[in-house]
Design an enzyme around this catalytic site. Structure first.
Site, PDB file in Angstrom:
ATOM      1  CB  THR A 337      -0.971  -0.050   1.138  1.00  0.00           C
ATOM      2  OG1 THR A 337      -1.728  -0.963   1.071  1.00  0.00           O
ATOM      3  CG2 THR A 337      -1.648   1.217   1.399  1.00  0.00           C
ATOM      4  CG  HIS A 455      -5.566  -6.164   4.378  1.00  0.00           C
ATOM      5  ND1 HIS A 455      -5.215  -7.464   5.376  1.00  0.00           N
ATOM      6  CD2 HIS A 455      -4.490  -5.525   4.112  1.00  0.00           C
ATOM      7  CE1 HIS A 455      -3.756  -7.078   5.420  1.00  0.00           C
ATOM      8  NE2 HIS A 455      -3.377  -6.064   4.807  1.00  0.00           N
ATOM      9  CG  HIS A 508      -0.759  -3.617  -3.426  1.00  0.00           C
ATOM     10  ND1 HIS A 508      -1.072  -4.806  -3.270  1.00  0.00           N
ATOM     11  CD2 HIS A 508      -1.005  -2.563  -2.338  1.00  0.00           C
ATOM     12  CE1 HIS A 508      -1.432  -4.756  -2.015  1.00  0.00           C
ATOM     13  NE2 HIS A 508      -1.543  -3.700  -1.258  1.00  0.00           N
TER      14      HIS A 508
END
Length: 648
Positions: A337, A455, A508
């Site tokens: 990140t 995440h 990303h």
């Protein structure tokens, strides 16, 4: 005969003072065994991606054993020190045995915990411990919380403690039966000196490059030792470009970078070495529209239907793509990140080692925030977690952004949260509130919103989508898509919507691991620019780097400004000059045309012809021209940051 031997005591089978070398040797052997078993299990887990040549298999286990032994030498130092300092007469006493066994218990537990941690880390990143693991040791609250929410930690720790007790008992019994004899202090000192000399030699002359023997990245990773790699990453979290990478004469590089950076709308303002400061001139009226930049956690391009995905996990973004300027050939600069935030805010190629977001002396940089603030914008960095994580709050707060994080939300405003931050829908509610309040001042707003829900542990409020929470990455992607859709639909009802440019991009990809060092397919990310009535829907297929987004946004708004950015306005750039940057913390990649240049420590450079669909890469004859270009970009960026030239 009876008289002759009647007073003679039988020779004991074991030495009462075996602990000086017995325990260190046994713990070292235990470490090697556990490390070898871990390597075998990880090999089994990654079996389909391994090239099983004789050289690879022998190197994997042979070099792996070498690193295991090196790590064992370091690991047993406390036991060696204890055995050296404690007098022989004390080593038979109960207190010493208890102390030594407690120390062994702790060490065995650490080894078992390390093995489990390596499995978990490999599952996430397909690599041994690296910079990411070092970060995880620093940000223990978020990481431990993430682990607790992702795995049955209590059960795992209980099993590890039970196994530790069993192995400690067995090692204690083996130590008592060992053949090692006791040594007086002088002899122990000689042994200790020899041991310290060996350790010192390995520290000075052995590094983690020995394992880089194969063209298959997984083989190289498996040939390492996780614990050794962890401390190696800690020692080398910043890499001096000039020391470790291929470089050229400063004068040549300075001239080369100015040639590479020059575009039709730009004009250099000085001739200082390495300076790329220039005036960007866009004729016509400036469009002072609000800018909402959403950087989405781990949003790989191949999650979207526009890139061929058939799972339907981004229904809103897929529908929005048809109404947007849809970029289909954009590459993220890195795998973290902080790399994405670096590229999106200061528009610079990645420098080796840690991201600039995490480095000292990163205040007052020339940033997208500083340009827009100079244009009268109210600038915001809005984040669903705590800003101290990854130094994000400090970085943005000291580079012309106002930081708004989860502390701005009351408990009643949070429907759900995990260790990384609040649910994305709550983040966007906060963003809507912040933007709606700011525009009332009459000044335009630039809001950079960073999501967190995609995440591990992949948890989110139930009932929002048709995939249950905590079931995997696909659910987290679909939930984030849902939250973005909810935010855009709500924004359409706001008075500021018609004057707003929405930019949606990934920080990303979800995964960057592959058979090759820099698998280019794992760096492709989506980008949508949505502004009905202002930006016409279209597909932009040109090669583009994440660092080009800032200048491109400013170009779309027709801004003239003084720039220190390394990025291009893709709409002003002449065809054929497109390039992109991809990197890990050590490998620096440069994509141009059909080639990939990789610069690595030890001043290595190689040219590859990558397959942009599956990430495979075939090494080709060295393209000196492209190598020189890659060196110019990376050497210049590293020089500029080190010399403070990226400051405003």
């Amino acid at each position: 005969m009876r008289t002759l031997f009647s007073g003679t005591k039988p020779t004991p089978k074991t030495s009462p003072h075996a602990s000086f070398l017995a325990r260190p040797v046994l713990v070292a052997l235990f470490l090697v065994i556990i490390s070898t078993l871990t390597r075998l299990l990880l090999l089994f887990k990654t079996s389909i991606d391994i090239d099983y040549s004789t050289r690879n298999v022998l190197g994997l286990f042979g070099i792996g054993l070498f690193y295991d032994v090196i790590n064992a030498l370091y690991f047993v130092f406390p036991l060696m020190l204890l055995g050296w300092l404690v007098p022989v007469g004390w080593q038979n006493k109960k207190g010493f045995r208890i102390t030594a066994n407690v120390l062994v218990f702790i060490m065995v537990f650490l080894l078992l915990l390390n093995a489990v941690s390596e499995w978990v880390f490999w599952d996430e990143f397909s690599s041994r411990f690296n910079f990411i693991a070092v970060d995880y040791l620093i940000y223990t609250q978020e990481v431990i919380g993430n682990i607790r929410q992702s795995y049955p930690v209590g059960i795992i720790i209980s099993i590890l403690l039970l196994l530790t007790a069993i192995f400690t008992f067995l090692l204690a019994r083996l130590a008592e039966q060992s053949a090692f004899r006791s040594f007086r202090f002088g002899m122990r000192s000689l042994v200790m000196v020899g041991y310290v000399v060996i350790v010192a030699v390995t520290v000075l002359f052995v590094d983690n490059k020995v394992r880089q023997f194969s063209s298959n990245v997984y083989v190289n990773e498996l040939a390492g030792n996780g614990m050794y790699e962890l401390f190696s990453a800690y020692q080398h979290n910043e890499l001096d470009y000039n020391q470790f990478y291929l470089k050229s004469d400063d004068g040549k590089v300075s001239a080369e970078i100015r040639t590479l950076i020059k575009t039709p709308e730009s004009h250099f303002i000085n001739n200082k070495p390495f300076s790329i400061e220039r005036n960007i001139v866009n004729p016509g009226p400036e469009q002072r529209r609000n800018i909402v930049l959403i950087s989405v956690e781990s949003l790989s391009a191949d999650f979207l239907g526009g890139f061929g995905n058939t799972q339907g996990i981004t229904p809103f973004l897929d529908s929005l793509a048809g109404s947007s300027l849809f970029f289909t050939n954009l590459y993220a600069t890195g795998t973290r990140t902080v790399r994405g935030l670096e590229a999106l805010s200061i528009c610079t190629p990645p420098t080796p080692g840690q991201s600039i977001v995490r480095r000292p002396k990163n205040e007052g940089l020339f940033s997208l925030g500083s340009v827009l603030k100079g244009k009268g914008y109210q600038t915001r960095f809005i984040y669903g977690g705590y800003g101290y994580f990854d130094n994000m709050g400090y970085f943005f707060g000291h580079n012309d952004y106002k930081v708004v994080d989860r502390t701005a939300l009351s408990k009643k405003e949070i429907d759900y949260e995990n260790i990384w931050g609040v649910a994305d829908e709550n983040l966007f509610q906060l963003a809507d509130k912040e933007i709606s309040g700011a525009v009332k001042s009459g000044k335009p707003v630039f809001a950079h919103i960073m999501t967190t829900s995609n995440h591990r542990p992949y948890t989110y409020p139930e009932g929002r989508i048709d995939i249950p929470s905590h079931t995997g990455r696909e659910g987290a992607v679909k939930y984030t898509d849902f939250a973005i859709g909810q935010f855009i639909r709500r924004a359409r009802t706001r008075p500021w919507f018609k004057n707003t440019l929405f930019v949606i991009v990934a920080d990303h990809c979800a995964s960057s691991a592959g058979k090759t060092d820099l698998p280019v397919d794992r760096y492709k990310i989506p980008l949508l620019i949505y502004a009905p009535g202002f930006v016409k829907p279209a597909v932009m297929p040109r090669l583009m780097s994440q660092i080009d987004l800032g200048p491109t946004i400013l170009g779309l708004l027709n801004f003239s400004y003084r720039s220190k950015f390394f990025g291009y306005d893709i709409f002003k750039l002449e065809p054929g000059r497109e390039r992109a940057f991809v990197s890990t913390y050590q490998s620096l990649g440069y994509i141009k045309n059909d080639s990939l240049i990789i610069l690595k420590p030890q001043k290595l450079a190689a040219t590859f012809l990558p397959d942009f669909k599956n990430g495979a890469a075939r090494q080709a004859q060295q393209n000196k021209h492209l190598v020189d270009e890659a060196v110019a970009w990376y050497q210049s960026a590293s020089f500029q940051f080190r010399q403070g030239m990226m400051k405003k």
